[in-house]
Design an enzyme around this catalytic site. Sequence first.
Site, PDB file in Angstrom:
ATOM      1  N   ARG A   1       0.850  -1.191   0.000  1.00  0.00           N
ATOM      2  CA  ARG A   1       0.000   0.000   0.000  1.00  0.00           C
ATOM      3  C   ARG A   1       0.885   1.241   0.000  1.00  0.00           C
ATOM      4  NH1 ARG A   1      -3.407  -2.693  -1.711  1.00  0.00           N
ATOM      5  NH2 ARG A   1      -5.469  -3.193  -0.891  1.00  0.00           N
TER       6      ARG A   1
ATOM      7  N   GLU B   1      -4.175   7.210  -5.384  1.00  0.00           N
ATOM      8  CA  GLU B   1      -4.351   6.535  -6.669  1.00  0.00           C
ATOM      9  C   GLU B   1      -5.680   6.958  -7.294  1.00  0.00           C
ATOM     10  OE1 GLU B   1      -3.833   2.327  -5.985  1.00  0.00           O
ATOM     11  OE2 GLU B   1      -1.915   2.648  -4.996  1.00  0.00           O
TER      12      GLU B   1
ATOM     13  N   HIS C   1      -0.894  -0.105  -9.822  1.00  0.00           N
ATOM     14  CA  HIS C   1      -1.624  -1.030  -8.949  1.00  0.00           C
ATOM     15  C   HIS C   1      -2.218  -2.191  -9.754  1.00  0.00           C
ATOM     16  CE1 HIS C   1      -3.818  -1.271  -4.834  1.00  0.00           C
ATOM     17  NE2 HIS C   1      -3.551  -2.484  -5.308  1.00  0.00           N
TER      18      HIS C   1
END
Length: 310
Positions: free
Chosen positions: A236, A265, A284
């Site tokens: 993360r 994000e 991601h």
Amino acid sequence: KIVVLDGYTLNPGDLSWDQLEKNGELVVYDRTPVEKIIERIGDADVVYTNKTPLIKEVFDACSNIKFIGVLATGYNVVDVDYAKTKGIVVTNIPTYGTDAVAQFTIALLLEICHHIGEHSNAVKKGDWINNADWCFWNYPLIELAGKTMGVIGFGRIGQSTAKIAQALGMKVLAYDAHRNEAWESDTCKYVTLDELLAESDVITLHCPLFPSTEGIINAGNIAKMKDGVIILNTSRGPLIIEEDLRDALNTGKVAFAACDVVSTEPIKADNPLLSAKNMIITPHIAWAPKESRQRLMDIAVDNLEAFVAG
Ligand code: NAD
């Protein structure tokens, strides 16, 4: 009524929601802006989310919800404590992507060690450069055998990553809030965080985002690392203070870093990592091979069916 708030990452045209449809009236949205959440799930019994936040105000406004399926491992998008007070069951899917994320982590490391993309692009541009002028100086190749990988958060993905690193001849140092001695061997031992920081050539992050882990990679901890360390983050974004990592990359204290996750994000244009030297950033996607997405959908359905069955 079953609503999927943000099915776009899971189902980009190659997987179907048929299994879920068998369990009720199904509505799948690609994405849901925050201001549309309540309107879309006001009368839903079951809600699935990947990244759409479900907070107190949503639960207060949508009294029908009985079950939430988080289509991910990390469940920080849901206010779980508040959902519990409303008697809502919240499930996540911890195992679907363990191998995929570990493989991606090692792929980032191997790209750092070999710069295959750079070399291939140079060849395609007509530059066959395999001498010290360019290749070995600007893009030194790195052998991993004999080097040490420090794994922060030695759970499923951390252990899976460590297994591949060991196959490459690396030694592994593990730091975790909970110790599982079964994993210790000649090439893998638990250490304190300070020992891990001081002794690792590569540091990879696999702990969840908790208040205790937020900003674990900061200027103070970077100062304890070896010069020329490599840092990887597929867990993360907020585990890293990005300004501190940028500064350490730009001075060369950290030789290379690769992150599949960032603090906000999608990434913001002013993210400090965008101006850092020797930095790889991916959007991601570590979790997203078709095989893992299929597994994620299957487990999401199993969770709902187990809930319905009591
Ligand atoms: P896991 O629960 O199996 O492992 C996490 C480990 O971290 C556990 O062993 C836990 O004891 C440890 N931990 C908890 N608090 C800690 C602390 N304060 N210090 C050190 N260790 C601590 O989870 P996992 O399946 O291995 O997933 C790890 C993380 O990977 C998830 O939290 C998620 O954020 C991330 N993830 C990313 C992607 C991606 O696409 N990039 C996909 C899936 C998961």
